[in-house]
Design a protein around this motif. Structure first.
Motif: not given
Length: 277
Positions: A215-221, A228-233
């Protein structure tokens, strides 16, 4: 001799006068072209029948036929992650994503309490400002991967948008989609409801964005593309879970030691009273 010279000169003058005419040269060119064309046609007609001629015919999509489902979509619009509601001004975030880089106060606000247990929030819980239920929409087009009924989380919908990229919708009281459905961005997947895990949030919807199960912070995306998310570590989600679990274990150990100390104090007091008697 003079007569022959006169004849020769008269012939030269006649020839010059002949070539001075306007139509002479065009006629000569046309005649030469006709001779060349006739020669070519005669030569082609004399070509043996057993000589294989090159095949310049066109066979439609020979062995390269593309099926309808494989056709490439030209000009497909690029979508950004959107809020899972029609109007984000009508809702508010009541539980935030647990971020290990946030302040202590923000981290405390991102803890979900469940009786004697507490868990780090792996998404955001949103509720209507008027406290009523509301439609929960797909944050991005995709395919419904799973629809589940959970006694603790409420109804759960998982939508896959690309390999490893998913959005999760929990605490739904009604579900409008089934597993395998193709949904468009903004399509209603259900209505906000309640869950036993986060009862303090009241009527709400729990929303998550995950990459490879993390899970990642939805507010950041929000308002950012899938690329953008695919390229994010992504490592913050894992660290958040581990840190929160460690804190939980530490507090549990602290709580146990305090109980043991209190029990020992009570036993000592009882022993002293017996000695005094």
């Amino acid at each position: 001799m003079r007569e022959e010279e006169k004849k020769r000169s008269s012939r030269k003058i006649g020839m010059k006068n002949f070539f001075k005419k306007k139509r002479v040269f065009p006629a000569i060119y046309i005649g030469a072209a006709a001779i060349l064309l006739t020669t070519f046609l005669v030569w082609q007609a004399r070509t043996p029948d057993n000589v294989e001629q090159p095949d310049f015919s066109y066979e439609e999509n020979a062995e390269r036929q593309i099926a309808d489902e494989d056709a490439l979509e030209v000009g497909k619009p690029v979508e950004d992650f959107s809020w899972p509601v029609a109007n984000e001004d009508d809702i508010e975030v009541v539980t935030y994503f647990y971020d290990t880089t946030a302040s202590d106060e923000e981290q405390e606000a991102a803890i979900i309490y469940d009786g004697n247990n507490f868990y780090p929030s792996t998404g955001i819980a949103i509720a209507a400002k008027d406290g009523e239920t509301f439609d929960v929409q797909a944050a991005m087009s995709g395919k419904v991967k799973a629809v589940k009924e959970d006694t603790v989380l409420g109804n759960v919908v998982v939508i896959e948008h690309a390999e490893g990229i998913e959005t999760v919708y929990q605490s739904l009281q009604n579900v409008n989609v089934t597993e395998g459905d193709e949904v468009k961005q903004g399509e209603v997947v259900g209505k906000a409801g309640r869950s036993l895990l986060n009862e303090e949030a009241g009527i709400h919807a729990h929303f998550e964005i995950r990459k490879d199960g993390v899970p990642v912070n939805p507010l950041n995306y929000f308002k950012k593309s899938l690329t953008t998310l695919q390229n994010q570590e992504v490592t913050e989600g894992e660290e958040a879970d581990e840190d929160a679990s460690e804190e939980t274990e530490e507090q549990d150990e602290t709580g146990t030691s305090e109980e043991d100390s209190s029990n020992e104090d009570e036993e000592n007091r009882d022993a002293n009273e017996n000695d005094q008697e």
